[in-house]
Design a protein around this motif. Structure first.
Motif, PDB file in Angstrom:
ATOM      1  N   ARG A  57       0.826  -1.204   0.000  1.00 13.94           N
ATOM      2  CA  ARG A  57       0.000   0.000   0.000  1.00 13.94           C
ATOM      3  C   ARG A  57       0.863   1.259   0.000  1.00 13.94           C
ATOM      4  O   ARG A  57       0.559   2.232  -0.692  1.00 13.94           O
ATOM      5  CB  ARG A  57      -0.945   0.010   1.189  1.00 13.94           C
ATOM      6  N   ALA A  58       1.935   1.250   0.760  1.00  9.34           N
ATOM      7  CA  ALA A  58       2.837   2.405   0.787  1.00  9.34           C
ATOM      8  C   ALA A  58       3.474   2.632  -0.587  1.00  9.34           C
ATOM      9  O   ALA A  58       3.654   3.780  -1.014  1.00  9.34           O
ATOM     10  CB  ALA A  58       3.915   2.200   1.844  1.00  9.34           C
ATOM     11  N   ALA A  59       3.768   1.561  -1.295  1.00 14.21           N
ATOM     12  CA  ALA A  59       4.425   1.675  -2.600  1.00 14.21           C
ATOM     13  C   ALA A  59       3.462   2.038  -3.724  1.00 14.21           C
ATOM     14  O   ALA A  59       3.799   2.808  -4.618  1.00 14.21           O
ATOM     15  CB  ALA A  59       5.134   0.365  -2.939  1.00 14.21           C
ATOM     16  N   PHE A  60       2.230   1.496  -3.686  1.00 14.82           N
ATOM     17  CA  PHE A  60       1.334   1.618  -4.834  1.00 14.82           C
ATOM     18  C   PHE A  60       0.021   2.347  -4.545  1.00 14.82           C
ATOM     19  O   PHE A  60      -0.778   2.561  -5.450  1.00 14.82           O
ATOM     20  CB  PHE A  60       1.031   0.232  -5.418  1.00 14.82           C
ATOM     21  N   GLY A  61      -0.227   2.693  -3.281  1.00 14.10           N
ATOM     22  CA  GLY A  61      -1.421   3.461  -2.948  1.00 14.10           C
ATOM     23  C   GLY A  61      -2.696   2.652  -2.794  1.00 14.10           C
ATOM     24  O   GLY A  61      -3.757   3.221  -2.556  1.00 14.10           O
ATOM     25  N   VAL A  62      -2.609   1.353  -2.959  1.00 12.55           N
ATOM     26  CA  VAL A  62      -3.756   0.456  -2.780  1.00 12.55           C
ATOM     27  C   VAL A  62      -3.257  -0.812  -2.104  1.00 12.55           C
ATOM     28  O   VAL A  62      -2.070  -1.135  -2.172  1.00 12.55           O
ATOM     29  CB  VAL A  62      -4.443   0.078  -4.119  1.00 12.55           C
ATOM     30  N   THR A  63      -4.167  -1.543  -1.486  1.00 13.05           N
ATOM     31  CA  THR A  63      -3.791  -2.826  -0.906  1.00 13.05           C
ATOM     32  C   THR A  63      -3.725  -3.866  -2.028  1.00 13.05           C
ATOM     33  O   THR A  63      -4.282  -3.655  -3.115  1.00 13.05           O
ATOM     34  CB  THR A  63      -4.813  -3.294   0.144  1.00 13.05           C
ATOM     35  N   PRO A  64      -3.062  -4.974  -1.780  1.00 14.11           N
ATOM     36  CA  PRO A  64      -3.037  -6.025  -2.803  1.00 14.11           C
ATOM     37  C   PRO A  64      -4.447  -6.461  -3.215  1.00 14.11           C
ATOM     38  O   PRO A  64      -4.727  -6.643  -4.405  1.00 14.11           O
ATOM     39  CB  PRO A  64      -2.279  -7.171  -2.124  1.00 14.11           C
ATOM     40  N   ARG A  65      -5.349  -6.583  -2.246  1.00 12.34           N
ATOM     41  CA  ARG A  65      -6.722  -6.996  -2.568  1.00 12.34           C
ATOM     42  C   ARG A  65      -7.418  -5.959  -3.443  1.00 12.34           C
ATOM     43  O   ARG A  65      -8.109  -6.308  -4.407  1.00 12.34           O
ATOM     44  CB  ARG A  65      -7.530  -7.236  -1.295  1.00 12.34           C
ATOM     45  N   GLN A  66      -7.248  -4.689  -3.139  1.00 11.08           N
ATOM     46  CA  GLN A  66      -7.852  -3.633  -3.957  1.00 11.08           C
ATOM     47  C   GLN A  66      -7.325  -3.696  -5.390  1.00 11.08           C
ATOM     48  O   GLN A  66      -8.086  -3.523  -6.343  1.00 11.08           O
ATOM     49  CB  GLN A  66      -7.567  -2.255  -3.356  1.00 11.08           C
TER      50      GLN A  66
END
Length: 68
Positions: A47-56
């Motif tokens: 999330r810190a790297a891409f702005g979303v959680t893996p599930r999102q």
């Protein structure tokens, strides 16, 4: 150096999560395959790297591909 390795692993995990033919059956399996010991650490770094959680990311990717 350590941060660079984590970033590479996160990019690899993101590629696996959005692959048209996933190699792993779950987000937890992807995180383990890319060397993350705990799903919570993986999720927070992702999330810190891409702005979303893996599930999102997975849900958004599936929606995008089903709309095509």
């Amino acid at each position: 150096m350590e941060q660079s390795i984590i970033e590479q692993r996160l990019r690899g995990a993101r590629a696996d999560l959005t692959a048209s033919r996933p190699r792993h059956t779950s987000i937890a399996a992807v995180s383990r395959a890319w060397g993350f010991a705990t799903p919570s650490f993986f999720s927070s770094r992702f999330r810190a790297a891409f702005g979303v959680t893996p599930r999102q990311l997975v849900v958004a990717h599936r929606r995008q591909n089903s709309a095509v």
